[in-house]
Design an enzyme around this catalytic site. Structure first.
Site, PDB file in Angstrom:
ATOM      1  N   CYS A 180     116.018 128.653 -49.870  1.00 53.09           N
ATOM      2  CA  CYS A 180     115.446 129.588 -49.599  1.00 53.09           C
ATOM      3  C   CYS A 180     115.369 130.196 -51.279  1.00 53.09           C
ATOM      4  O   CYS A 180     114.237 130.595 -51.290  1.00 53.09           O
ATOM      5  CB  CYS A 180     115.763 130.366 -48.206  1.00 53.09           C
ATOM      6  SG  CYS A 180     115.910 129.606 -46.838  1.00 53.09           S
TER       7      CYS A 180
HETATM    8  N1  LIG Z   1     118.266 126.994 -44.136  1.00 51.82           N
HETATM    9  C1  LIG Z   1     117.945 128.231 -44.045  1.00 51.82           C
HETATM   10  O1  LIG Z   1     118.518 128.500 -44.272  1.00 51.82           O
HETATM   11  C2  LIG Z   1     117.147 128.849 -44.051  1.00 51.82           C
HETATM   12  C3  LIG Z   1     116.855 129.698 -43.506  1.00 51.82           C
HETATM   13  C4  LIG Z   1     115.533 129.928 -42.937  1.00 51.82           C
HETATM   14  C5  LIG Z   1     114.252 129.786 -43.445  1.00 51.82           C
HETATM   15  N2  LIG Z   1     114.541 128.238 -44.068  1.00 51.82           N
HETATM   16  C6  LIG Z   1     112.565 127.221 -43.778  1.00 51.82           C
HETATM   17  O2  LIG Z   1     112.931 126.852 -42.553  1.00 51.82           O
HETATM   18  C7  LIG Z   1     112.378 125.327 -42.955  1.00 51.82           C
HETATM   19  C8  LIG Z   1     113.691 124.227 -41.985  1.00 51.82           C
HETATM   20  O3  LIG Z   1     114.970 124.523 -42.850  1.00 51.82           O
HETATM   21  P1  LIG Z   1     115.730 123.858 -42.953  1.00 51.82           P
HETATM   22  O4  LIG Z   1     116.731 124.353 -43.452  1.00 51.82           O
HETATM   23  O5  LIG Z   1     115.745 123.946 -41.523  1.00 51.82           O
HETATM   24  O6  LIG Z   1     115.197 122.099 -43.612  1.00 51.82           O
HETATM   25  P2  LIG Z   1     116.500 120.236 -43.455  1.00 51.82           P
HETATM   26  O7  LIG Z   1     116.552 120.099 -44.508  1.00 51.82           O
HETATM   27  O8  LIG Z   1     117.593 121.228 -42.726  1.00 51.82           O
HETATM   28  O9  LIG Z   1     115.572 120.060 -42.172  1.00 51.82           O
HETATM   29  C9  LIG Z   1     114.360 120.074 -41.623  1.00 51.82           C
HETATM   30  C10 LIG Z   1     114.335 118.369 -41.096  1.00 51.82           C
HETATM   31  O10 LIG Z   1     113.375 118.146 -40.192  1.00 51.82           O
HETATM   32  C11 LIG Z   1     112.926 117.062 -40.608  1.00 51.82           C
HETATM   33  N3  LIG Z   1     111.509 116.995 -40.540  1.00 51.82           N
HETATM   34  C12 LIG Z   1     110.939 116.258 -41.861  1.00 51.82           C
HETATM   35  N4  LIG Z   1     109.518 115.774 -41.714  1.00 51.82           N
HETATM   36  C13 LIG Z   1     109.848 115.830 -40.065  1.00 51.82           C
HETATM   37  C14 LIG Z   1     108.533 115.640 -39.551  1.00 51.82           C
HETATM   38  N5  LIG Z   1     106.959 115.039 -40.267  1.00 51.82           N
HETATM   39  N6  LIG Z   1     109.152 115.256 -37.909  1.00 51.82           N
HETATM   40  C15 LIG Z   1     109.908 115.580 -37.621  1.00 51.82           C
HETATM   41  N7  LIG Z   1     110.652 116.167 -38.024  1.00 51.82           N
HETATM   42  C16 LIG Z   1     110.858 116.164 -39.928  1.00 51.82           C
HETATM   43  C17 LIG Z   1     114.368 116.677 -41.626  1.00 51.82           C
HETATM   44  O11 LIG Z   1     114.721 115.405 -41.312  1.00 51.82           O
HETATM   45  C18 LIG Z   1     114.993 117.767 -41.370  1.00 51.82           C
HETATM   46  O12 LIG Z   1     115.929 117.512 -40.253  1.00 51.82           O
HETATM   47  C19 LIG Z   1     111.914 125.334 -44.409  1.00 51.82           C
HETATM   48  O13 LIG Z   1     111.037 125.943 -44.428  1.00 51.82           O
HETATM   49  C20 LIG Z   1     112.824 127.020 -44.939  1.00 51.82           C
HETATM   50  O14 LIG Z   1     112.534 127.157 -45.852  1.00 51.82           O
HETATM   51  C21 LIG Z   1     115.827 128.067 -44.095  1.00 51.82           C
END
Ligand SMILES: NC(=O)c1ccc[n+]([C@@H]2O[C@H](COP(=O)([O-])OP(=O)(O)OC[C@H]3O[C@@H](n4cnc5c(N)ncnc54)[C@H](O)[C@@H]3O)[C@@H](O)[C@H]2O)c1
Length: 458
Positions: free
Chosen positions: A286
């Site tokens: 992030c």
């Molecule tokens: N990690 C954090 O602390 C956090 C906090 C707030 C917001 N976010 C935001 O949330 C979003 C997700 O982040 P995250 O940390 O959960 O990412 P992550 O990489 O942990 O998880 C994303 C998941 O999506 C899957 N994926 C990718 N393409 C896909 C598709 N087409 N269909 C289905 N699944 C798919 C991946 O395999 C993965 O398991 C991002 O935009 C991030 O900026 C993250």
């Protein structure tokens, strides 16, 4: 009751009321696309609230683990996943055809940056493409992935309307940013207030109603763009203030003043000051990335966001500063960088989690190797780290965590605390090490006074 289920508009029963009724009666089936740090906690919350929740993933290993009742995310207990799977309220699948059966679809896929530091919304587009193929009347689509203002109404809406279905008449569309903070025991998905902004008022209403089933405080805003911008403001605020703390740390090092004591003193002011702390650099999915989504969009409109650029410049130089501290400490001990044994404690980007995405530890290791140091690391959460081609000095092989034995600490010329994991015995470290560079104030107060090792702090 917050809606009138008999209201019609033209020939249509108002879609807002149809979906709201399903949510109210807990008959709404909720899909979450992307089961990572954000998606897995979210999908389990909906299942816990009594709805049928389905997680969609491209990674078969993850769906298999979930369906087997095993969690791979620290903040989600396997026992809870198992209980929900057995109760038939939670399932995970790679078959996107099941999206047709879902009434609300929430997108939680990654939003990385390209090498050029421009937003990469390809994961959002891929997820939206899957939805588009199966979009039917009566669905609410919500984007949660952090992205630039305009993604929901400029990118997602036209894609979904290519199906011939119409916003508000056939489907609803909103943005609601995720604020999860992995490893935070106090604030988790259910007790972090949720901001919701729809592309239409009906979309805002229904998305807010959906989230109110799992979150106590839901805050509605006038548009998806406001919600998108609010998320970027939150994370840019952190990036800028951490940048300020990092600059202060470097300044204090030059002036030989204890930064941490300065911050502690300033934080006694009961108004107008909020403490931020320096560190080895920013990491995770992030804070290092999100501000670029805002500055990129600003550039499209001829606006130069200078705070963002400055914060990134200061923060991205911290690994270089940490290596300078190692070099200074070794120099005082009449040792050269070349051939010195350096042991890193922690490679995760923050304490008590296993996430190494964008972790400054990777850059610190790369820089130490390029100076000829022998580098090892210990991290109780991260068994091995892999490097990409941005880390020129590292060979293609991953680096594995070593056991933190007395011998390893003693034979290190310098121990660098990069992540202040709670389970490390810092007392033992300072009793056995000769030189410690502490980038997190892990060795504070009395511990420092009694230290046998020389300690250099940020
Ligand atoms: N990690 C954090 O602390 C956090 C906090 C707030 C917001 N976010 C935001 O949330 C979003 C997700 O982040 P995250 O940390 O959960 O990412 P992550 O990489 O942990 O998880 C994303 C998941 O999506 C899957 N994926 C990718 N393409 C896909 C598709 N087409 N269909 C289905 N699944 C798919 C991946 O395999 C993965 O398991 C991002 O935009 C991030 O900026 C993250």
């Amino acid at each position: 009751m917050p809606y009138d289920s008999t209201t019609t508009k033209g020939n249509y029963l108002v879609i807002k009321n149809e979906i709201s009724a399903l949510i109210r009666d807990k008959r709404a089936r909720v899909a979450v696309i992307g089961l990572g740090y954000v998606g897995l906690p979210l999908v389990t919350e909906f299942a816990r609230a009594g709805m049928k929740a389905v997680g969609f993933e491209v990674d078969e290993k993850k769906t298999a683990q979930i369906n087997d009742g095993r969690s791979y995310i620290g903040d989600v207990e396997s026992s809870l996943v198992k209980e929900l799977i057995v109760a038939g309220r939670l399932s995970a699948t790679t078959d996107f055809d099941n999206l047709r059966d879902c009434d609300a679809i929430i997108i939680c896929v990654p939003t990385p940056l390209r090498k050029t530091k421009e937003p990469d919304v390809s994961f959002i587009l891929a997820a939206a493409e899957e939805i588009k193929k199966r979009l039917r009347r009566g669905q609410l689509i919500v984007l949660e992935s952090t992205t630039y203002p305009g993604t929901t109404d400029e990118v997602l809406l036209p894609m979904l309307e290519e199906t011939g279905l119409k916003l508000n008449e056939d489907f609803l569309l909103a943005f609601s940013p995720e604020r999860v903070d992995p490893g935070n025991q106090q604030f988790q998905t259910h007790n972090i207030p949720k901001v919701v902004g729809g592309v239409t008022d009906d979309s805002t209403f229904v998305a807010a109603f959906l989230y109110s089933q799992i979150v106590k405080d839901v805050y509605s805003v006038s548009s998806a763009r406001v919600a998108e911008a609010a998320k970027l403001l939150e994370n840019t605020f952190r990036a800028v203030n951490i940048g300020m703390a990092n600059e202060m740390a470097r300044l204090c090092y030059a002036l030989n003043i204890d930064t941490w004591e300065v911050i502690r003193a300033a934080a006694t002011k009961p108004f107008g000051f909020m403490p931020f702390y320096p560190g080895p650099g920013i990491g995770g999915h992030c804070i290092p990335l999100d501000p670029h989504y805002l500055s990129w969009k600003a550039r499209q409109h001829g606006f130069d966001s200078r705070f963002i650029g400055l914060a990134e410049e200061v923060n991205s130089r911290m690994p270089e500063h940490v290596v300078q501290l190692v070099s200074d400490g070794l120099n005082d001990n009449r040792k050269a960088m070349k051939g010195s044994r350096v042991l890193l404690l922690g490679v995760a980007y923050k304490k008590d989690i296993d996430d190494v995405r964008e972790s400054p530890a990777l850059s610190i290791i790369d820089r130490l190797l390029s100076k000829g140091c022998e580098v090892k690391y210990h991290d109780p959460f991260v068994r091995e780290v892999r490097f990409d081609d941005a880390h020129a000095a590292v060979t293609g092989e991953p680096l594995a965590s070593i056991d933190l034995t007395d011998d390893e600490i003693k034979r290190s010329d310098c121990v660098v605390i990069v992540t202040d994991h709670s389970q490390i015995d810092y007392r033992r470290v300072i009793d056995l090490a000769s030189l410690v560079v502490d980038t997190r104030n892990a060795i504070n107060g009395d511990l420092r006074k009694e230290s046998a090792a020389r300690i250099i702090r940020l």
